[in-house]
Motif scaffolding. Structure first.
Motif, PDB file in Angstrom:
ATOM      1  N   THR A   5       0.881  -1.280   0.044  1.00 47.31           N
ATOM      2  CA  THR A   5      -0.156  -0.089   0.049  1.00 47.31           C
ATOM      3  C   THR A   5       0.884   1.208   0.295  1.00 47.31           C
ATOM      4  N   GLY A   6       0.460   2.295  -0.258  1.00 41.84           N
ATOM      5  CA  GLY A   6       1.118   3.578  -0.367  1.00 41.84           C
ATOM      6  C   GLY A   6       2.171   3.614  -1.396  1.00 41.84           C
ATOM      7  N   ALA A   7       1.871   2.863  -2.424  1.00 40.19           N
ATOM      8  CA  ALA A   7       2.870   2.719  -3.554  1.00 40.19           C
ATOM      9  C   ALA A   7       3.080   4.027  -4.212  1.00 40.19           C
ATOM     10  N   THR A   8       2.335   5.069  -4.242  1.00 38.82           N
ATOM     11  CA  THR A   8       2.408   6.189  -4.780  1.00 38.82           C
ATOM     12  C   THR A   8       3.406   7.253  -4.042  1.00 38.82           C
ATOM     13  N   GLY A   9       3.512   6.903  -2.878  1.00 37.15           N
ATOM     14  CA  GLY A   9       4.200   7.791  -1.817  1.00 37.15           C
ATOM     15  C   GLY A   9       5.863   7.414  -1.732  1.00 37.15           C
ATOM     16  N   ASN A  10       6.385   8.161  -0.856  1.00 33.82           N
ATOM     17  CA  ASN A  10       7.717   8.091  -0.655  1.00 33.82           C
ATOM     18  C   ASN A  10       8.292   6.562  -0.122  1.00 33.82           C
ATOM     19  N   VAL A  11       7.696   6.027   0.822  1.00 30.83           N
ATOM     20  CA  VAL A  11       8.130   4.655   1.248  1.00 30.83           C
ATOM     21  C   VAL A  11       7.744   3.597   0.514  1.00 30.83           C
ATOM     22  N   GLY A  12       6.101   3.558   0.207  1.00 34.07           N
ATOM     23  CA  GLY A  12       5.447   2.533  -0.337  1.00 34.07           C
ATOM     24  C   GLY A  12       6.048   2.498  -1.882  1.00 34.07           C
ATOM     25  N   ALA A  30      -4.108   0.609  -4.735  1.00 29.73           N
ATOM     26  CA  ALA A  30      -4.081   1.770  -4.836  1.00 29.73           C
ATOM     27  C   ALA A  30      -5.335   2.566  -4.974  1.00 29.73           C
ATOM     28  N   ARG A  31      -5.650   3.788  -4.420  1.00 25.34           N
ATOM     29  CA  ARG A  31      -6.802   4.521  -4.474  1.00 25.34           C
ATOM     30  C   ARG A  31      -7.114   4.861  -6.094  1.00 25.34           C
ATOM     31  N   ASP A  32      -6.229   5.284  -6.745  1.00 28.15           N
ATOM     32  CA  ASP A  32      -6.388   5.820  -8.210  1.00 28.15           C
ATOM     33  C   ASP A  32      -5.047   5.158  -8.903  1.00 28.15           C
ATOM     34  N   ALA A  34      -4.069   5.113 -11.917  1.00 29.98           N
ATOM     35  CA  ALA A  34      -3.336   5.805 -12.716  1.00 29.98           C
ATOM     36  C   ALA A  34      -2.204   6.541 -12.199  1.00 29.98           C
ATOM     37  N   ARG A  35      -2.333   6.815 -10.945  1.00 31.50           N
ATOM     38  CA  ARG A  35      -1.135   7.860 -10.278  1.00 31.50           C
ATOM     39  C   ARG A  35       0.283   7.018 -10.110  1.00 31.50           C
ATOM     40  N   LEU A  36      -0.001   5.478 -10.541  1.00 27.02           N
ATOM     41  CA  LEU A  36       1.268   4.654 -10.524  1.00 27.02           C
ATOM     42  C   LEU A  36       2.205   4.883 -11.721  1.00 27.02           C
ATOM     43  N   GLY A  48      -8.231   0.118  -4.452  1.00 27.89           N
ATOM     44  CA  GLY A  48      -8.949   0.148  -3.240  1.00 27.89           C
ATOM     45  C   GLY A  48      -8.688   1.249  -2.426  1.00 27.89           C
ATOM     46  N   ASP A  49      -9.336   1.368  -1.031  1.00 28.71           N
ATOM     47  CA  ASP A  49      -9.102   2.545  -0.286  1.00 28.71           C
ATOM     48  C   ASP A  49      -9.167   1.965   1.141  1.00 28.71           C
ATOM     49  N   LEU A  50      -8.259   2.329   1.849  1.00 30.89           N
ATOM     50  CA  LEU A  50      -8.155   1.696   3.470  1.00 30.89           C
ATOM     51  C   LEU A  50      -9.216   2.565   4.187  1.00 30.89           C
ATOM     52  N   SER A  51      -9.603   3.650   3.870  1.00 30.25           N
ATOM     53  CA  SER A  51     -10.579   4.112   4.818  1.00 30.25           C
ATOM     54  C   SER A  51     -12.222   3.403   4.264  1.00 30.25           C
ATOM     55  N   VAL A  69       0.810   1.275   4.764  1.00 29.81           N
ATOM     56  CA  VAL A  69       0.900   2.742   5.129  1.00 29.81           C
ATOM     57  C   VAL A  69      -0.079   3.192   5.252  1.00 29.81           C
ATOM     58  N   CYS A  70      -0.199   3.901   6.328  1.00 26.54           N
ATOM     59  CA  CYS A  70      -1.390   4.807   6.806  1.00 26.54           C
ATOM     60  C   CYS A  70      -1.085   6.164   6.548  1.00 26.54           C
ATOM     61  N   ALA A  71      -1.745   7.063   5.739  1.00 26.20           N
ATOM     62  CA  ALA A  71      -1.406   8.428   5.685  1.00 26.20           C
ATOM     63  C   ALA A  71      -2.849   9.151   5.293  1.00 26.20           C
ATOM     64  N   TRP A 113      -1.022   9.218  17.431  1.00 27.26           N
ATOM     65  CA  TRP A 113      -1.807   8.521  16.418  1.00 27.26           C
ATOM     66  C   TRP A 113      -1.237   7.156  15.832  1.00 27.26           C
ATOM     67  N   HIS A 114       0.298   7.252  15.811  1.00 23.98           N
ATOM     68  CA  HIS A 114       0.698   5.870  15.494  1.00 23.98           C
ATOM     69  C   HIS A 114       0.595   4.857  16.566  1.00 23.98           C
ATOM     70  N   ILE A 115       0.667   5.225  17.904  1.00 26.72           N
ATOM     71  CA  ILE A 115       0.438   4.243  19.121  1.00 26.72           C
ATOM     72  C   ILE A 115      -0.797   3.584  18.736  1.00 26.72           C
ATOM     73  N   ALA A 135      12.559  11.399  11.046  1.00 21.28           N
ATOM     74  CA  ALA A 135      12.090  12.546  10.136  1.00 21.28           C
ATOM     75  C   ALA A 135      12.988  11.842   8.805  1.00 21.28           C
ATOM     76  N   PHE A 136      11.885  12.087   7.941  1.00 25.31           N
ATOM     77  CA  PHE A 136      12.275  11.719   6.407  1.00 25.31           C
ATOM     78  C   PHE A 136      13.089  12.795   5.802  1.00 25.31           C
ATOM     79  N   ALA A 137      14.126  12.190   5.091  1.00 22.16           N
ATOM     80  CA  ALA A 137      14.969  13.356   3.896  1.00 22.16           C
ATOM     81  C   ALA A 137      13.921  14.207   3.123  1.00 22.16           C
ATOM     82  N   SER A 138      12.898  13.240   2.534  1.00 19.94           N
ATOM     83  CA  SER A 138      12.095  13.818   1.699  1.00 19.94           C
ATOM     84  C   SER A 138      11.118  14.794   2.120  1.00 19.94           C
ATOM     85  N   ASN A 139      11.267  15.200   3.482  1.00 21.62           N
ATOM     86  CA  ASN A 139      10.283  16.256   3.967  1.00 21.62           C
ATOM     87  C   ASN A 139      10.748  17.510   3.585  1.00 21.62           C
ATOM     88  N   THR A 140      12.187  17.544   3.171  1.00 21.51           N
ATOM     89  CA  THR A 140      12.942  18.916   2.889  1.00 21.51           C
ATOM     90  C   THR A 140      12.300  19.299   1.480  1.00 21.51           C
TER      91      THR A 140
HETATM   92  N1  LIG Z   1       7.497  12.406   6.924  1.00 22.37           N
HETATM   93  C1  LIG Z   1       7.968  11.825   8.164  1.00 22.37           C
HETATM   94  O1  LIG Z   1       9.169  12.603   8.719  1.00 22.37           O
HETATM   95  C2  LIG Z   1       7.610  10.607   8.995  1.00 22.37           C
HETATM   96  C3  LIG Z   1       8.382  10.140   9.923  1.00 22.37           C
HETATM   97  C4  LIG Z   1       7.860   9.092  10.749  1.00 22.37           C
HETATM   98  C5  LIG Z   1       6.616   8.455  10.112  1.00 22.37           C
HETATM   99  N2  LIG Z   1       6.033   8.923   9.013  1.00 22.37           N
HETATM  100  C6  LIG Z   1       4.968   8.444   8.755  1.00 22.37           C
HETATM  101  O2  LIG Z   1       4.868   7.699   7.542  1.00 22.37           O
HETATM  102  C7  LIG Z   1       3.711   7.611   6.627  1.00 22.37           C
HETATM  103  C8  LIG Z   1       3.632   8.514   5.267  1.00 22.37           C
HETATM  104  O3  LIG Z   1       4.674   7.796   4.437  1.00 22.37           O
HETATM  105  P1  LIG Z   1       5.018   8.476   3.072  1.00 22.37           P
HETATM  106  O4  LIG Z   1       5.807   9.694   3.170  1.00 22.37           O
HETATM  107  O5  LIG Z   1       5.628   7.343   2.373  1.00 22.37           O
HETATM  108  O6  LIG Z   1       3.588   8.722   2.454  1.00 22.37           O
HETATM  109  P2  LIG Z   1       3.043   9.771   1.268  1.00 22.37           P
HETATM  110  O7  LIG Z   1       4.381  10.072   0.471  1.00 22.37           O
HETATM  111  O8  LIG Z   1       2.520  10.920   1.827  1.00 22.37           O
HETATM  112  O9  LIG Z   1       2.095   8.785   0.616  1.00 22.37           O
HETATM  113  C9  LIG Z   1       0.921   8.377   1.090  1.00 22.37           C
HETATM  114  C10 LIG Z   1       0.547   7.046   0.486  1.00 22.37           C
HETATM  115  O10 LIG Z   1      -0.784   6.714   1.202  1.00 22.37           O
HETATM  116  C11 LIG Z   1      -1.611   6.356   0.171  1.00 22.37           C
HETATM  117  N3  LIG Z   1      -3.051   6.523   0.905  1.00 22.37           N
HETATM  118  C12 LIG Z   1      -3.235   7.826   1.484  1.00 22.37           C
HETATM  119  N4  LIG Z   1      -4.614   7.678   1.915  1.00 22.37           N
HETATM  120  C13 LIG Z   1      -5.001   6.290   1.515  1.00 22.37           C
HETATM  121  C14 LIG Z   1      -6.132   5.578   1.762  1.00 22.37           C
HETATM  122  N5  LIG Z   1      -7.437   6.040   2.233  1.00 22.37           N
HETATM  123  N6  LIG Z   1      -6.306   4.260   1.179  1.00 22.37           N
HETATM  124  C15 LIG Z   1      -5.032   3.870   0.432  1.00 22.37           C
HETATM  125  N7  LIG Z   1      -3.848   4.392   0.291  1.00 22.37           N
HETATM  126  C16 LIG Z   1      -3.850   5.792   0.801  1.00 22.37           C
HETATM  127  C17 LIG Z   1      -1.307   7.474  -0.914  1.00 22.37           C
HETATM  128  O11 LIG Z   1      -1.983   7.019  -2.001  1.00 22.37           O
HETATM  129  P3  LIG Z   1      -2.774   8.415  -3.084  1.00 22.37           P
HETATM  130  O12 LIG Z   1      -1.879   7.965  -4.268  1.00 22.37           O
HETATM  131  O13 LIG Z   1      -4.174   7.493  -3.214  1.00 22.37           O
HETATM  132  O14 LIG Z   1      -2.725   9.601  -2.426  1.00 22.37           O
HETATM  133  C18 LIG Z   1       0.307   7.444  -0.944  1.00 22.37           C
HETATM  134  O15 LIG Z   1       0.366   6.372  -1.693  1.00 22.37           O
HETATM  135  C19 LIG Z   1       2.773   8.445   7.737  1.00 22.37           C
HETATM  136  O16 LIG Z   1       2.015   7.404   8.229  1.00 22.37           O
HETATM  137  C20 LIG Z   1       3.684   9.291   8.595  1.00 22.37           C
HETATM  138  O17 LIG Z   1       2.991   9.512   9.880  1.00 22.37           O
HETATM  139  C21 LIG Z   1       6.290  10.204   8.385  1.00 22.37           C
END
Ligand SMILES: NC(=O)c1ccc[n+]([C@@H]2O[C@H](COP(=O)([O-])OP(=O)(O)OC[C@H]3O[C@@H](n4cnc5c(N)ncnc54)[C@H](OP(=O)(O)O)[C@@H]3O)[C@@H](O)[C@H]2O)c1
Length: 282
Positions: A5-12, A30-32, A34-36, A48-51, A69-71, A113-115, A135-140
């Motif tokens: 899950t989360g494959a359109t995001g940083n870690v997934g 993936a929710r969408d 096409a975004r992959l 699919g949608d985790l919500s 990945v929950c986000a 939230w994570h607990i 903290a992720f480097a990608s936050n920058t």
């Molecule tokens: N940034 C930090 O420094 C940091 C540090 C520690 C932990 N974290 C945790 O890491 C997680 C974020 O990781 P990331 O940066 O890899 O995420 P991200 O790049 O923000 O991507 C979020 C991913 O989750 C998907 N998503 C969102 N809502 C969804 C849903 N309802 N159903 C299915 N998929 C859904 C998104 O897909 P769509 O394409 O559909 O949007 C996207 O692929 C969070 O839990 C955050 O708290 C972050």
């Protein structure tokens, strides 16, 4: 078969890439789809949608392990929905992307939230591994717009330091947990190799793009105004300001040896991450 899950995001996205490189059979939720982009054509994708728990059955069916990945919502609900679908489908192992903030004493809101999300997974009865990054480097990358338009970075973390982590390293730990035995019931705290303040990270970006950059240390009110303008929800603004205040107060992140121990190599530095992403700041 491993579900990502989360494959359109940083870690997934990095987990998906690394599982594919390792020749693993992978399915993506993936929710969408096409975004992959290109990646979506190379793997099995299930919409699919985790919500929305009613959308999750087909994604989890026939899966051995799942990277969750929950986000972008109520993390506990998303984790609970994923864990429920995994249990129903007979999935053996969930690797949850959590946060090092769970260990705060007392934990900040992001940690709480994570607990709650972790608790929903452990209560499901499915074997689990918690991946708890700092903290992720990608936050920058959030600074890229201001760097390009104003030649400056605005922040509220003072001289406080974090240990920026390359999302590819977080993914590598998750992939190790998904593809080798012995990680069930373990929680892995991961931090980057160097403690860096915002000004120190900006200095590295400045050097990489060959352009001087300003660093503006904001008051909490100014940071709030900036986050409000960016359209963040109030509950998230409060949580982020709390995290900034914690970093500013010097309660950053302790070193962790997880990457060396699990992967047998050093964690990637912020410079290594920056080399791959420098274009985003130019
Ligand atoms: N940034 C930090 O420094 C940091 C540090 C520690 C932990 N974290 C945790 O890491 C997680 C974020 O990781 P990331 O940066 O890899 O995420 P991200 O790049 O923000 O991507 C979020 C991913 O989750 C998907 N998503 C969102 N809502 C969804 C849903 N309802 N159903 C299915 N998929 C859904 C998104 O897909 P769509 O394409 O559909 O949007 C996207 O692929 C969070 O839990 C955050 O708290 C972050």
């Amino acid at each position: 078969m491993i579900l990502v899950t989360g494959a359109t995001g940083n870690v997934g996205g990095a987990v998906l890439e690394q599982l594919m490189e390792a020749g693993q059979k992978v399915r993506v939720l993936a929710r969408d789809p096409a975004r992959l982009g290109e990646l979506g054509r190379a793997v099995e994708v299930v919409k699919g949608d985790l919500s929305k728990p009613e959308t999750l059955g087909p994604a989890f069916a026939g899966v051995g392990g799942a990277f969750v990945v929950c986000a972008g919502g109520d993390l506990a609900t998303l984790a609970g929905n994923a864990a429920g679908a995994a249990r129903e489908a007979g999935v053996r192992h969930i690797v949850l992307l959590s946060s090092s903030a769970v260990a705060g004493e007392p934990p900040i809101q992001i940690g709480r939230w994570h607990i709650d999300a972790e608790a929903r997974v452990t209560a499901s009865g499915v074997a689990w591994t918690m991946v708890r990054p700092g903290a992720f480097a990608s936050n920058t990358l959030q600074w890229a717009h201001a760097i390009k338009t104003q030649g400056a970075v605005f922040h509220a973390t003072g001289e406080g330091r974090t240990r920026p982590l390359d999302p590819r390293d977080i993914a590598a730990v998750a992939v190790k947990a998904l593809t080798s035995p012995g990680h069930e019931g373990k929680a892995y705290v991961i931090n980057g190799p160097e403690a860096l303040s915002t000004a120190e990270q900006v200095a590295k970006i400045s050097k990489a793009i060959g352009k001087p950059l300003g660093v503006v240390d904001e008051t909490e009110d100014a940071a709030r105004e900036r986050l409000e303008k960016a359209g963040l929800p109030e509950v998230f603004i409060r949580a982020v300001l709390e995290a900034f205040a914690m970093i500013r107060a010097g309660h950053g992140e302790a070193p962790s040896s997880t990457i060396e121990e699990l992967l047998g190599r050093k964690a990637r530095t912020y410079d290594e991450w920056l080399e791959r992403h420098v274009k985003a700041f130019q």
